[in-house]
Scaffold this motif. Structure first.
Motif, PDB file in Angstrom:
ATOM      1  N   THR A  84       0.811  -1.215   0.000  1.00 19.95           N
ATOM      2  CA  THR A  84       0.000   0.000   0.000  1.00 19.95           C
ATOM      3  C   THR A  84       0.849   1.271   0.000  1.00 19.95           C
ATOM      4  N   GLY A  85       2.171   1.126   0.014  1.00 19.94           N
ATOM      5  CA  GLY A  85       3.041   2.283  -0.050  1.00 19.94           C
ATOM      6  C   GLY A  85       3.227   3.009   1.265  1.00 19.94           C
ATOM      7  N   VAL A  86       2.757   2.437   2.359  1.00 22.99           N
ATOM      8  CA  VAL A  86       2.950   3.072   3.669  1.00 22.99           C
ATOM      9  C   VAL A  86       4.431   3.063   4.034  1.00 22.99           C
ATOM     10  N   LEU A  87       5.104   1.954   3.765  1.00 25.67           N
ATOM     11  CA  LEU A  87       6.536   1.829   4.000  1.00 25.67           C
ATOM     12  C   LEU A  87       7.195   1.226   2.758  1.00 25.67           C
ATOM     13  N   THR A  88       8.476   1.397   2.657  1.00 23.81           N
ATOM     14  CA  THR A  88       9.261   0.762   1.602  1.00 23.81           C
ATOM     15  C   THR A  88      10.129  -0.316   2.230  1.00 23.81           C
ATOM     16  N   PRO A  89      10.641  -1.244   1.435  1.00 19.30           N
ATOM     17  CA  PRO A  89      11.580  -2.232   1.996  1.00 19.30           C
ATOM     18  C   PRO A  89      12.770  -1.560   2.679  1.00 19.30           C
ATOM     19  N   GLU A  90      13.197  -0.405   2.162  1.00 23.04           N
ATOM     20  CA  GLU A  90      14.310   0.315   2.770  1.00 23.04           C
ATOM     21  C   GLU A  90      13.936   0.846   4.153  1.00 23.04           C
ATOM     22  N   ASP A  91      12.682   1.325   4.292  1.00 27.00           N
ATOM     23  CA  ASP A  91      12.208   1.776   5.607  1.00 27.00           C
ATOM     24  C   ASP A  91      12.295   0.648   6.625  1.00 27.00           C
ATOM     25  N   LEU A  92      11.871  -0.530   6.193  1.00 27.11           N
ATOM     26  CA  LEU A  92      11.863  -1.676   7.094  1.00 27.11           C
ATOM     27  C   LEU A  92      13.280  -2.124   7.430  1.00 27.11           C
ATOM     28  N   ALA A  93      14.190  -1.961   6.481  1.00 25.21           N
ATOM     29  CA  ALA A  93      15.560  -2.437   6.683  1.00 25.21           C
ATOM     30  C   ALA A  93      16.354  -1.528   7.611  1.00 25.21           C
ATOM     31  N   ASP A  94      16.162  -0.192   7.474  1.00 23.06           N
ATOM     32  CA  ASP A  94      17.016   0.705   8.260  1.00 23.06           C
ATOM     33  C   ASP A  94      16.355   1.208   9.536  1.00 23.06           C
ATOM     34  N   GLY A  95      15.028   0.933   9.680  1.00 18.11           N
ATOM     35  CA  GLY A  95      14.366   1.305  10.924  1.00 18.11           C
ATOM     36  C   GLY A  95      14.309   2.796  11.166  1.00 18.11           C
ATOM     37  N   ASP A  96      14.207   3.586  10.129  1.00 18.35           N
ATOM     38  CA  ASP A  96      14.153   5.040  10.254  1.00 18.35           C
ATOM     39  C   ASP A  96      12.922   5.458  11.038  1.00 18.35           C
ATOM     40  N   ASP A  97      13.112   6.251  12.086  1.00 17.10           N
ATOM     41  CA  ASP A  97      11.997   6.710  12.920  1.00 17.10           C
ATOM     42  C   ASP A  97      11.617   8.150  12.609  1.00 17.10           C
TER      43      ASP A  97
END
Length: 224
Positions: A84-97
């Motif tokens: 749904t575009g809420v997060l990207t695989p990169e968001d999940l990988a780096d844990g950016d808050d």
């Protein structure tokens, strides 16, 4: 096509062993967190309950077979967040808050009790006329499949496909999961409780006089 999640009445999986009394459903702290994160993410309003159910069904057969209940929840949540575009695989990988565009929709602590108490009612007004009456004999469609989307979500279990039953109750009109899970609209239609003899559903039932009641949408049924 056999669906790995559609396990009801399937041979070879062994007996159903009820949980002993006194053992909590949530046996570990991470399971409670998995439940909380899933519900909180749902409050972002980017998907509906039928889409989330379909996301669990779409896990790879290997993962679905080996994952525990709440592992399925978390794996499917990750998938739908990306889809749904809420997060990207990169968001999940780096844990950016960092700040997120949907942060204003987050489920805050003070709203949890109110949101859970409200639930997610699925009854809706509908222009689809009621086709069946209480006591009427009906048969479910065969195969148990989504007629709108090939391989899509449906609430008709495979073990009940092509079975004869009787209308037990009309629940009014409710959102059709087969449509709602694929962003095709809510398409509400009449929903019935349908009564089946155990001997109609299974070739060798342990208790043939038992009855099974399923809630089924009108488009799953044909008259006899």
């Amino acid at each position: 096509m056999t669906r790995v999640h559609d396990m009801g009445g399937r041979f070879g999986d062994g007996p159903v062993v009820p949980e002993p009394q006194g053992i909590p459903v949530l046996e570990a702290e991470w399971q409670a967190r998995a439940l909380a994160v899933t519900l909180a993410a749902g409050s972002l309003g980017q998907w509906n309950i039928d889409m989330s159910r379909h996301a669990r069904e779409c896990l790879s057969p290997r993962d679905y077979a080996r994952f525990s209940y709440f592992e399925k929840w978390i794996a499917a949540l990750v998938d739908i967040l990306v889809q749904t575009g809420v997060l990207t695989p990169e968001d999940l990988a780096d844990g950016d808050d960092g700040p997120h565009p949907l942060s204003d929709r987050k489920l805050t602590r003070d709203r949890v009790a109110r949101v859970l108490a409200k639930g997610g009612p699925a009854d809706r007004p509908s222009k689809v006329p009621v086709r069946f009456s209480v006591g009427q004999a009906v048969r479910t469609l065969r195969p148990a499949a989504n007629r709108l989307v090939e391989g899509g979500h449906t609430r008709l279990p495979a073990y009940a496909a092509g079975a004869q039953g009787y209308i037990q109750r009309l629940h009014g009109a409710h959102v059709l999961p087969d449509s709602n899970a694929h962003r095709l609209g809510e398409a509400p239609e009449p929903l019935y409780s349908v009564r089946f003899a155990a001997s109609e559903l299974w070739a060798d039932p342990e208790h043939p006089d038992d009855q099974v009641i399923l809630d089924l949408w009108q488009s799953y049924l044909v008259p006899l």
